[in-house]
Write a protein that holds these residues in place. Structure first.
Motif, mmCIF file in Angstrom:
data_model
loop_
_atom_site.group_PDB
_atom_site.id
_atom_site.type_symbol
_atom_site.label_atom_id
_atom_site.label_comp_id
_atom_site.label_asym_id
_atom_site.label_seq_id
_atom_site.Cartn_x
_atom_site.Cartn_y
_atom_site.Cartn_z
ATOM 1 N N GLY A 1 -6.205 4.565 1.136
ATOM 2 C CA GLY A 1 -5.918 5.200 2.419
ATOM 3 C C GLY A 1 -6.563 4.472 3.584
ATOM 4 O O GLY A 1 -5.936 4.266 4.635
ATOM 5 N N ARG A 2 -7.798 4.048 3.397
ATOM 6 C CA ARG A 2 -8.510 3.312 4.448
ATOM 7 C C ARG A 2 -7.835 1.973 4.723
ATOM 8 O O ARG A 2 -7.672 1.570 5.876
ATOM 9 N N LEU A 3 -7.402 1.295 3.671
ATOM 10 C CA LEU A 3 -6.698 0.023 3.842
ATOM 11 C C LEU A 3 -5.380 0.244 4.568
ATOM 12 O O LEU A 3 -5.043 -0.502 5.494
ATOM 13 N N ARG A 4 -4.646 1.270 4.183
ATOM 14 C CA ARG A 4 -3.361 1.564 4.843
ATOM 15 C C ARG A 4 -3.550 1.773 6.334
ATOM 16 O O ARG A 4 -2.795 1.237 7.147
ATOM 17 N N LYS A 5 -4.552 2.552 6.700
ATOM 18 C CA LYS A 5 -4.814 2.829 8.116
ATOM 19 C C LYS A 5 -5.207 1.565 8.873
ATOM 20 O O LYS A 5 -4.732 1.328 9.983
ATOM 21 N N ALA A 6 -6.066 0.764 8.280
ATOM 22 C CA ALA A 6 -6.529 -0.454 8.952
ATOM 23 C C ALA A 6 -5.378 -1.429 9.180
ATOM 24 O O ALA A 6 -5.249 -2.009 10.264
ATOM 25 N N PRO B 1 -10.787 -4.107 6.096
ATOM 26 C CA PRO B 1 -11.997 -3.688 5.395
ATOM 27 C C PRO B 1 -12.063 -4.268 3.986
ATOM 28 O O PRO B 1 -11.069 -4.307 3.274
ATOM 29 N N ASP B 2 -13.250 -4.739 3.623
ATOM 30 C CA ASP B 2 -13.509 -5.234 2.263
ATOM 31 C C ASP B 2 -12.589 -6.373 1.854
ATOM 32 O O ASP B 2 -12.168 -6.463 0.695
ATOM 33 N N ASP C 1 -9.967 4.020 -1.824
ATOM 34 C CA ASP C 1 -9.916 2.932 -0.846
ATOM 35 C C ASP C 1 -8.542 2.681 -0.241
ATOM 36 O O ASP C 1 -8.441 2.093 0.828
ATOM 37 N N THR D 1 0.836 -1.207 0.000
ATOM 38 C CA THR D 1 0.000 0.000 0.000
ATOM 39 C C THR D 1 0.868 1.254 0.000
ATOM 40 O O THR D 1 0.545 2.230 -0.682
ATOM 41 N N LYS E 1 -2.989 -0.186 11.853
ATOM 42 C CA LYS E 1 -3.574 -0.397 13.187
ATOM 43 C C LYS E 1 -3.428 -1.857 13.612
ATOM 44 O O LYS E 1 -3.081 -2.148 14.765
#
Length: 125
Positions: A100-105, A67-68, A98, A16, A108
């Motif tokens: 950015g959301r994957l990177r954050k998840a 996510p997803d 999408d 990512t 974490k």
């Protein structure tokens, strides 16, 4: 979480980061005009998908926290098996919408699990 599961999370995080770096300050038109950029981005998405498949096999609960996850795996299958039908607008939409959301998840998940297992990922041990 096993060391191998952590290594797959790390692979996803690295892929990512590469996509974000490759596409920084680029537009969709830039993406269309640069076949090497398209190949590089698609390769990193394939790595993300493959690592997710393996993570799901090793630690389904961990994979389900991404996510997803099913869509990620399905996208990998399109890139690998249906490469002739890949829609560049879809790929770019994922980059913009999408990634950015994957990177954050994933960051974490790595952070949370490193607190429980301080060893760094070592796939080659």
């Amino acid at each position: 979480m096993t060391g191998q599961a952590h290594a797959y999370l790390w692979d996803i995080a690295q892929a990512t980061e590469r996509i974000a770096r490759f596409t920084a300050e680029r537009s969709f038109d830039d993406y269309l005009a640069d076949d090497m950029l398209r190949a590089a981005v698609e390769r990193q998405f394939t790595i993300i998908g493959e690592a997710t498949v393996e993570l799901r096999r090793l630690d389904p609960a961990m994979a389900d926290a991404i996510p997803d996850v099913a869509a990620i795996i399905a996208f990998r299958n399109i890139l690998v098996r249906g490469y002739a039908t890949v829609d560049n607008r879809v790929v770019w939409g994922i980059v913009e919408g999408d990634l950015g959301r994957l990177r954050k998840a994933v960051a974490k998940l790595i952070s949370t699990n490193e607190k429980h297992s301080p060893a760094s990922p070592d796939k080659f041990a």
